[in-house]
Motif scaffolding. Structure first.
Motif, PDB file in Angstrom:
ATOM      1  N   LEU A 118       0.831  -1.206   0.000  1.00  0.00           N
ATOM      2  CA  LEU A 118       0.000   0.000   0.000  1.00  0.00           C
ATOM      3  C   LEU A 118       0.870   1.262   0.000  1.00  0.00           C
ATOM      4  N   VAL A 119       1.883   1.265   0.856  1.00  0.00           N
ATOM      5  CA  VAL A 119       2.764   2.432   0.957  1.00  0.00           C
ATOM      6  C   VAL A 119       3.519   2.616  -0.360  1.00  0.00           C
ATOM      7  N   LEU A 120       4.040   1.517  -0.888  1.00  0.00           N
ATOM      8  CA  LEU A 120       4.758   1.601  -2.175  1.00  0.00           C
ATOM      9  C   LEU A 120       3.847   2.151  -3.260  1.00  0.00           C
ATOM     10  N   ALA A 121       2.579   1.675  -3.250  1.00  0.00           N
ATOM     11  CA  ALA A 121       1.633   2.098  -4.289  1.00  0.00           C
ATOM     12  C   ALA A 121       1.357   3.588  -4.207  1.00  0.00           C
ATOM     13  N   VAL A 122       1.272   4.120  -2.980  1.00  0.00           N
ATOM     14  CA  VAL A 122       1.007   5.552  -2.829  1.00  0.00           C
ATOM     15  C   VAL A 122       2.162   6.340  -3.441  1.00  0.00           C
ATOM     16  N   VAL A 123       3.379   5.911  -3.152  1.00  0.00           N
ATOM     17  CA  VAL A 123       4.555   6.619  -3.670  1.00  0.00           C
ATOM     18  C   VAL A 123       4.599   6.515  -5.201  1.00  0.00           C
ATOM     19  N   VAL A 124       4.473   5.295  -5.701  1.00  0.00           N
ATOM     20  CA  VAL A 124       4.557   5.082  -7.153  1.00  0.00           C
ATOM     21  C   VAL A 124       3.403   5.793  -7.872  1.00  0.00           C
ATOM     22  N   GLY A 125       2.195   5.661  -7.287  1.00  0.00           N
ATOM     23  CA  GLY A 125       1.018   6.262  -7.902  1.00  0.00           C
ATOM     24  C   GLY A 125       1.107   7.780  -7.925  1.00  0.00           C
ATOM     25  N   TYR A 126       1.746   8.347  -6.922  1.00  0.00           N
ATOM     26  CA  TYR A 126       1.850   9.809  -6.816  1.00  0.00           C
ATOM     27  C   TYR A 126       2.655  10.391  -7.979  1.00  0.00           C
ATOM     28  N   VAL A 127       3.695   9.658  -8.369  1.00  0.00           N
ATOM     29  CA  VAL A 127       4.530  10.183  -9.457  1.00  0.00           C
ATOM     30  C   VAL A 127       4.049   9.724 -10.843  1.00  0.00           C
ATOM     31  N   SER A 128       2.953   8.947 -10.887  1.00  0.00           N
ATOM     32  CA  SER A 128       2.462   8.535 -12.215  1.00  0.00           C
ATOM     33  C   SER A 128       1.169   9.269 -12.572  1.00  0.00           C
ATOM     34  N   THR A 129       0.841   9.230 -13.846  1.00  0.00           N
ATOM     35  CA  THR A 129      -0.435   9.769 -14.331  1.00  0.00           C
ATOM     36  C   THR A 129      -1.070   8.677 -15.200  1.00  0.00           C
ATOM     37  N   PRO A 130      -2.351   8.862 -15.582  1.00  0.00           N
ATOM     38  CA  PRO A 130      -2.950   7.832 -16.442  1.00  0.00           C
ATOM     39  C   PRO A 130      -2.196   7.649 -17.768  1.00  0.00           C
ATOM     40  N   GLU A 131      -1.301   8.604 -18.109  1.00  0.00           N
ATOM     41  CA  GLU A 131      -0.552   8.460 -19.375  1.00  0.00           C
ATOM     42  C   GLU A 131       0.749   7.690 -19.172  1.00  0.00           C
ATOM     43  N   SER A 132       1.136   7.453 -17.923  1.00  0.00           N
ATOM     44  CA  SER A 132       2.417   6.776 -17.677  1.00  0.00           C
ATOM     45  C   SER A 132       2.461   5.401 -18.332  1.00  0.00           C
ATOM     46  N   THR A 133       3.695   4.961 -18.659  1.00  0.00           N
ATOM     47  CA  THR A 133       3.864   3.661 -19.327  1.00  0.00           C
ATOM     48  C   THR A 133       3.348   2.522 -18.456  1.00  0.00           C
ATOM     49  N   LEU A 134       3.562   2.655 -17.146  1.00  0.00           N
ATOM     50  CA  LEU A 134       3.191   1.538 -16.278  1.00  0.00           C
ATOM     51  C   LEU A 134       1.699   1.486 -15.951  1.00  0.00           C
ATOM     52  N   TYR A 135       0.963   2.554 -16.268  1.00  0.00           N
ATOM     53  CA  TYR A 135      -0.456   2.612 -15.893  1.00  0.00           C
ATOM     54  C   TYR A 135      -1.256   1.394 -16.390  1.00  0.00           C
ATOM     55  N   PRO A 136      -1.073   0.994 -17.682  1.00  0.00           N
ATOM     56  CA  PRO A 136      -1.827  -0.200 -18.132  1.00  0.00           C
ATOM     57  C   PRO A 136      -1.478  -1.453 -17.323  1.00  0.00           C
ATOM     58  N   VAL A 137      -0.240  -1.502 -16.812  1.00  0.00           N
ATOM     59  CA  VAL A 137       0.146  -2.668 -16.001  1.00  0.00           C
ATOM     60  C   VAL A 137      -0.635  -2.664 -14.688  1.00  0.00           C
ATOM     61  N   TYR A 138      -0.719  -1.480 -14.049  1.00  0.00           N
ATOM     62  CA  TYR A 138      -1.510  -1.392 -12.798  1.00  0.00           C
ATOM     63  C   TYR A 138      -2.949  -1.804 -13.093  1.00  0.00           C
ATOM     64  N   GLU A 139      -3.455  -1.264 -14.202  1.00  0.00           N
ATOM     65  CA  GLU A 139      -4.850  -1.517 -14.543  1.00  0.00           C
ATOM     66  C   GLU A 139      -5.102  -3.014 -14.751  1.00  0.00           C
ATOM     67  N   PHE A 140      -4.177  -3.654 -15.448  1.00  0.00           N
ATOM     68  CA  PHE A 140      -4.311  -5.079 -15.739  1.00  0.00           C
ATOM     69  C   PHE A 140      -4.302  -5.892 -14.442  1.00  0.00           C
ATOM     70  N   LEU A 141      -3.298  -5.628 -13.599  1.00  0.00           N
ATOM     71  CA  LEU A 141      -3.192  -6.412 -12.357  1.00  0.00           C
ATOM     72  C   LEU A 141      -4.371  -6.152 -11.428  1.00  0.00           C
ATOM     73  N   ALA A 142      -4.800  -4.882 -11.377  1.00  0.00           N
ATOM     74  CA  ALA A 142      -5.920  -4.534 -10.495  1.00  0.00           C
ATOM     75  C   ALA A 142      -7.177  -5.273 -10.950  1.00  0.00           C
ATOM     76  N   THR A 143      -7.425  -5.280 -12.263  1.00  0.00           N
ATOM     77  CA  THR A 143      -8.629  -5.946 -12.766  1.00  0.00           C
ATOM     78  C   THR A 143      -8.556  -7.448 -12.529  1.00  0.00           C
ATOM     79  N   LEU A 144      -7.355  -7.998 -12.718  1.00  0.00           N
ATOM     80  CA  LEU A 144      -7.176  -9.437 -12.517  1.00  0.00           C
ATOM     81  C   LEU A 144      -7.510  -9.822 -11.072  1.00  0.00           C
TER      82      LEU A 144
END
Ligand code: ASP
Length: 428
Positions: A14-40
């Protein structure tokens, strides 16, 4: 990693996600990865809800036996759920009146409503005519015309009603059918619990992805422009939720069930963190059941009836939130809040929180019903839309904690031994 207790693993994620999420936007390269894992992860949890709810309620009701036992357990469960939701709403009502986050200059209020409307345009669900949560609709959805469709559309209330009937009559048919039916559903239940254990192993990863996705999606511009008003509103909701979570419910646990609330918090940690990340009571249900049974030591007979029902009808955090938002918006509009209006808000919040589904943002629809009832424009909901997700995470954790307190208290009242007694049973 496996040596670290599960709740600590989830917390780190959770803590890592807050840090990583804070510096990302929906346009970030990793965003689709978060989306995929979250949906899974969410899909995996949702996958087992229908068989889990069916099997647990059928076994729960069949195990209770006679009409008398069912009536008593059902009565106690509903009484507990309505009482705690009422306490939660009153807590919210008091704090929003004292802190008054929406009492600002008319000019600022207007600006905020206009900008929020623009920001949320196209994103808000179509709210007009979605009056599904009225009292009569709650009753109607209890008797689904098609049980398969009810399962497919996540109408848990209908599924629960059918399962109660099924379990009740299971104990009234002749042998050998009664026994084979009972063994079949008992087997389904045990398999679902095993699958839950497997999914729980992936909870840290799922939580990471879900929270990183939410953090990346928050729009900082709106927040900074109206920081003081939105901040105060946020603070009011959080304070009220914390008061309910850390004072009201523990007091009930201590005085009614005579158990140590700290132990219960520890037992429930993985479920609380998952509720926080998924913002869905229904998706968290498998974990709530696992924690209440395995860690808190409540019998399967009690949990299998009380918890699935709680995930659908008992939403303390949601009821509290509905009340605070309705009054916050009324304050922004400079509306006179008479006793009658406040009473109407409390009543509607109580009823709609029963009808609200255990899915993310479900209370927004209920709030529009309240706004309509007291004569405010439905679009005003946009003001809270942008911060809703984070508050949704918090209120969902409160929702499932209240369900779990219900299971502990009712288990104790039913005379069960060994609930939250030895520290050894408590480790997640
Ligand atoms: N997300 C909440 C839940 O699942 C419902 C809500 O308040 O929107 O419990």
């Amino acid at each position: 990693m496996s040596r670290i207790p599960l709740f600590a693993q989830i917390l780190i994620a959770l803590v890592l996600a807050v840090v990583v999420g804070y510096v990302s936007t929906p346009e970030s390269t990793l965003y689709p990865v978060y989306e995929f894992l979250a949906t899974l992860f969410l899909n995996a949890l949702k996958m087992i809800i229908v068989p889990l709810v069916m099997a647990s309620i059928i076994i729960g009701v069949a195990g209770i036996g006679g009409t008398h036992g069912l009536g008593r357990l059902g009565g106690r469960t509903l009484l507990f759920y309505i009482t705690t939701s009422f306490f939660a709403i009153v807590t919210g009502l008091l704090l929003v009146n004292i802190i008054a986050p929406g009492v600002v200059s008319a000019e600022l209020a207007q600006q905020m409503i206009a900008m929020a409307g623009k920001e949320a345009a196209g994103e808000l669900p179509d709210l007009a005519g979605r009056d599904i949560s009225g009292l009569w609709d709650v009753f109607l959805s209890m008797v689904p015309p098609n049980i398969i469709a009810a399962g497919a559309n996540g109408q848990l209330l209908g599924l629960i009603f059918f399962a109660i009937l099924y379990g009740y009559f299971l104990s009234r048919i002749d042998e050998p059918f009664a026994e084979s039916q009972y063994n079949f559903w008992q087997g389904v239940l045990q398999i679902m619990m095993k699958i839950t254990e497997l999914i729980m192993k992936f909870a840290p990863l799922g939580v990471f992805a879900l929270v990183a996705k939410v953090m990346a999606g928050i729009d900082p511009d709106f927040l900074s422009e109206f920081a003081s008003t939105i901040g105060l509103f946020f603070f009011t909701v959080v304070l009220a939720l914390l008061a309910h979570l850390l004072i009201t419910l523990p007091v009930l646990l201590y005085f009614v069930a005579r158990v140590n609330p700290l132990r219960h918090f520890r037992a429930m940690a993985p479920a609380l963190l998952t509720a926080f990340s998924t913002a869905s009571s229904s998706a968290t249900l498998p974990l709530t059941m696992e924690c209440v049974e395995k860690n808190a030591g409540v019998s399967n007979r009690t949990t299998s009836f009380v918890l699935p029902l709680g995930a659908t009808v008992n939403m303390d955090g949601t009821a509290l939130y509905e009340c605070v938002v309705a009054i916050f918006i009324a304050q922004l509009y400079g509306m006179e809040l008479s006793f009658t209006t406040q009473f109407l808000i409390v009543w509607t919040a109580l009823i709609t929180s029963i009808g609200v589904a255990g899915i993310p943002s479900a209370s927004l629809v209920a709030i529009t019903i309240i706004l309509g009832t007291i004569g405010l424009p439905l679009e005003a909901i946009a003001v809270v839309w942008l911060v809703d997700r984070v508050l949704d995470m918090m209120r969902t954790a409160v929702n499932i904690f209240s369900d779990s307190c219900g299971a502990v208290i009712i288990g104790k009242l039913e005379g069960e031994q060994g609930i939250l007694e030895s520290a050894a049973r408590n480790g997640p």
